[in-house]
Design a protein around this motif. Sequence first.
Motif, PDB file in Angstrom:
ATOM      1  N   MET A   1       0.831  -1.206   0.000  1.00 20.14           N
ATOM      2  CA  MET A   1       0.000   0.000   0.000  1.00 20.14           C
ATOM      3  C   MET A   1       0.866   1.256   0.000  1.00 20.14           C
ATOM      4  SD  MET A   1      -2.962   1.033   2.730  1.00 20.14           S
ATOM      5  CE  MET A   1      -3.836   2.575   2.584  1.00 20.14           C
ATOM      6  N   ARG A   2       1.986   1.268   0.800  1.00 25.47           N
ATOM      7  CA  ARG A   2       2.851   2.420   0.837  1.00 25.47           C
ATOM      8  C   ARG A   2       3.621   2.505  -0.460  1.00 25.47           C
ATOM      9  NH1 ARG A   2       7.843   2.059   2.808  1.00 25.47           N
ATOM     10  NH2 ARG A   2       7.263   0.292   4.084  1.00 25.47           N
ATOM     11  N   GLN A   3       3.574   3.659  -1.169  1.00 27.52           N
ATOM     12  CA  GLN A   3       4.184   3.827  -2.467  1.00 27.52           C
ATOM     13  C   GLN A   3       5.520   4.553  -2.399  1.00 27.52           C
ATOM     14  OE1 GLN A   3       1.255   5.768  -4.895  1.00 27.52           O
ATOM     15  NE2 GLN A   3      -0.127   4.034  -4.862  1.00 27.52           N
ATOM     16  N   ILE A   4       5.868   5.158  -1.296  1.00 30.96           N
ATOM     17  CA  ILE A   4       7.124   5.866  -1.145  1.00 30.96           C
ATOM     18  C   ILE A   4       7.899   5.284   0.022  1.00 30.96           C
ATOM     19  CG2 ILE A   4       6.302   8.018  -2.168  1.00 30.96           C
ATOM     20  CD1 ILE A   4       5.739   9.076   0.586  1.00 30.96           C
ATOM     21  N   PRO A   5       9.246   5.349  -0.027  1.00 35.43           N
ATOM     22  CA  PRO A   5      10.041   4.837   1.099  1.00 35.43           C
ATOM     23  C   PRO A   5       9.663   5.547   2.386  1.00 35.43           C
ATOM     24  CG  PRO A   5      11.435   5.298  -0.807  1.00 35.43           C
ATOM     25  CD  PRO A   5      10.087   5.845  -1.129  1.00 35.43           C
ATOM     26  N   ILE A   6       9.717   4.804   3.483  1.00 38.50           N
ATOM     27  CA  ILE A   6       9.254   5.360   4.752  1.00 38.50           C
ATOM     28  C   ILE A   6      10.099   6.551   5.188  1.00 38.50           C
ATOM     29  CG2 ILE A   6      10.632   3.789   6.160  1.00 38.50           C
ATOM     30  CD1 ILE A   6       8.208   3.730   8.097  1.00 38.50           C
ATOM     31  N   LYS A   7      11.398   6.574   4.816  1.00 37.83           N
ATOM     32  CA  LYS A   7      12.253   7.688   5.219  1.00 37.83           C
ATOM     33  C   LYS A   7      11.902   8.989   4.495  1.00 37.83           C
ATOM     34  CE  LYS A   7      16.194   4.956   6.747  1.00 37.83           C
ATOM     35  NZ  LYS A   7      17.657   4.716   6.635  1.00 37.83           N
ATOM     36  N   MET A   8      11.086   8.888   3.441  1.00 31.79           N
ATOM     37  CA  MET A   8      10.665  10.080   2.712  1.00 31.79           C
ATOM     38  C   MET A   8       9.280  10.555   3.136  1.00 31.79           C
ATOM     39  SD  MET A   8      12.018   9.127  -1.125  1.00 31.79           S
ATOM     40  CE  MET A   8      11.366  10.659  -1.796  1.00 31.79           C
ATOM     41  N   THR A   9       8.677   9.864   4.092  1.00 28.98           N
ATOM     42  CA  THR A   9       7.341  10.248   4.531  1.00 28.98           C
ATOM     43  C   THR A   9       7.413  11.412   5.516  1.00 28.98           C
ATOM     44  OG1 THR A   9       7.382   8.633   6.344  1.00 28.98           O
ATOM     45  CG2 THR A   9       6.472   7.908   4.235  1.00 28.98           C
ATOM     46  N   PHE A  10       6.327  12.132   5.627  1.00 25.16           N
ATOM     47  CA  PHE A  10       6.250  13.266   6.554  1.00 25.16           C
ATOM     48  C   PHE A  10       6.375  12.801   7.997  1.00 25.16           C
ATOM     49  CE2 PHE A  10       3.444  15.580   9.471  1.00 25.16           C
ATOM     50  CZ  PHE A  10       4.045  16.832   9.471  1.00 25.16           C
ATOM     51  N   PHE A  11       5.746  11.681   8.322  1.00 22.05           N
ATOM     52  CA  PHE A  11       5.736  11.188   9.698  1.00 22.05           C
ATOM     53  C   PHE A  11       7.142  10.811  10.156  1.00 22.05           C
ATOM     54  CE2 PHE A  11       3.519   8.085  12.822  1.00 22.05           C
ATOM     55  CZ  PHE A  11       3.517   9.079  13.790  1.00 22.05           C
ATOM     56  N   PHE A  12       7.938  10.195   9.268  1.00 19.61           N
ATOM     57  CA  PHE A  12       9.300   9.810   9.634  1.00 19.61           C
ATOM     58  C   PHE A  12      10.192  11.035   9.769  1.00 19.61           C
ATOM     59  CE2 PHE A  12      13.594   8.203   9.009  1.00 19.61           C
ATOM     60  CZ  PHE A  12      13.589   7.038   9.753  1.00 19.61           C
ATOM     61  N   GLN A  13       9.928  12.071   8.971  1.00 18.79           N
ATOM     62  CA  GLN A  13      10.740  13.290   9.016  1.00 18.79           C
ATOM     63  C   GLN A  13      10.281  14.265  10.093  1.00 18.79           C
ATOM     64  OE1 GLN A  13      10.924  15.015   5.082  1.00 18.79           O
ATOM     65  NE2 GLN A  13      11.297  13.036   4.121  1.00 18.79           N
ATOM     66  N   LEU A  14       9.184  13.942  10.758  1.00 16.52           N
ATOM     67  CA  LEU A  14       8.701  14.783  11.842  1.00 16.52           C
ATOM     68  C   LEU A  14       9.759  14.870  12.940  1.00 16.52           C
ATOM     69  CD1 LEU A  14       5.959  16.238  12.533  1.00 16.52           C
ATOM     70  CD2 LEU A  14       5.408  14.221  13.903  1.00 16.52           C
ATOM     71  N   HIS A  15       9.821  16.030  13.602  1.00 21.23           N
ATOM     72  CA  HIS A  15      10.814  16.201  14.667  1.00 21.23           C
ATOM     73  C   HIS A  15      10.604  15.122  15.736  1.00 21.23           C
ATOM     74  CE1 HIS A  15      13.162  18.051  17.885  1.00 21.23           C
ATOM     75  NE2 HIS A  15      13.722  18.807  16.954  1.00 21.23           N
ATOM     76  N   PRO A  16      11.695  14.495  16.211  1.00 20.80           N
ATOM     77  CA  PRO A  16      11.557  13.396  17.178  1.00 20.80           C
ATOM     78  C   PRO A  16      10.770  13.757  18.426  1.00 20.80           C
ATOM     79  CG  PRO A  16      13.800  13.507  16.339  1.00 20.80           C
ATOM     80  CD  PRO A  16      13.094  14.700  15.805  1.00 20.80           C
ATOM     81  N   ILE A  17      10.918  14.980  18.925  1.00 18.58           N
ATOM     82  CA  ILE A  17      10.184  15.370  20.132  1.00 18.58           C
ATOM     83  C   ILE A  17       8.685  15.428  19.845  1.00 18.58           C
ATOM     84  CG2 ILE A  17       9.805  17.248  21.777  1.00 18.58           C
ATOM     85  CD1 ILE A  17      12.755  17.889  21.617  1.00 18.58           C
ATOM     86  N   ILE A  18       8.309  15.968  18.686  1.00 18.17           N
ATOM     87  CA  ILE A  18       6.892  16.044  18.306  1.00 18.17           C
ATOM     88  C   ILE A  18       6.323  14.640  18.123  1.00 18.17           C
ATOM     89  CG2 ILE A  18       5.240  17.010  16.686  1.00 18.17           C
ATOM     90  CD1 ILE A  18       6.799  19.112  18.232  1.00 18.17           C
ATOM     91  N   ALA A  19       7.093  13.765  17.466  1.00 15.26           N
ATOM     92  CA  ALA A  19       6.637  12.385  17.265  1.00 15.26           C
ATOM     93  C   ALA A  19       6.494  11.655  18.588  1.00 15.26           C
ATOM     94  CB  ALA A  19       7.616  11.649  16.353  1.00 15.26           C
TER      95      ALA A  19
END
Length: 298
Positions: free
Chosen positions: A1-19
């Motif tokens: 279902m995921r079409q893009i690598p996870i490291k390119m997703t917004f959620f993975f690039q979210l600041h660690p403290i916010i995540a």
Amino acid sequence: MRQIPIKMTFFFQLHPIIATIFFGELIVLTMLFNHVAVALTGIVSLMIINVFYLGRHAAWQQLKFNGVLFFMIVFFNVLLNQKFSPFLWKVSTGFFTFKLSYPALLYGITMGIMLTEMLMTFALLNTILTANKLIYVFAPITPKLALLVTISFNLVRDLIKRFGQLLLLQKTRNLDTTTGSLPTRLKKILSLFQILLEDSLSSAMETANLMDARGFGAAKRTHYRSYRFNPTDWFFLMVTTAAFALLLFVRINAMGWTNSVADFNTILFTGDLYPMVLLGSFTLMPLIAEGVYHLWTN
């Protein structure tokens, strides 16, 4: 279902403290509502984002593992709560009488779903918050706490990975745990668990000695990667925190929660619509932000 690598997703690039704040709020919310309809909303939403970020195969494998725990919880809840009517089924044999209580069944299903939600949340957390992110978040508090949190979150995944490698290695020595009688297979598996335990303890002692030799925790830790707050991080934090506050307000007003097993007489209670909509929106917020982020960048 995921079409893009996870490291390119917004959620993975979210600041660690916010995540970390988001996952903390999500973990709290998995324990706040025990109505069947609300719990179903939460697990369906979590399944959607797990399929997107972890992949269909990994999400399905996880669901099968969680299914065993789910049915165990339902079984023991039905077995230990037999005094609440109405009863769906009753059987008597000698001195033993078994009653299948409808409230106990609904309560057991809800408890099983809540546990499954928690496990699915931690599976997603282990993917989004990598070891270096966890250390970055918790190191300012105390480096030793950061190391403990990192090891705890990755313990099960590392043990499963090592056990799989050990199985492949033992097959080269003609030690196959899938063949032979049940006692033989149990004996083989127990011997492998003994090897895994000894290896894990040895590895833990070696890691502790190495970290002590390097003076870990004696001074402020530096990080090979720095994280900066972006406007999108602050916007995501504001939206999710507002939704979390609304869900707390709903919970304080006794929506989505029942104190007694005897009161579980329906799947959809009065007032469940508010926590269902808010919980579903909160859980799917990473996917919503994902769509907005990629539309904006494109």
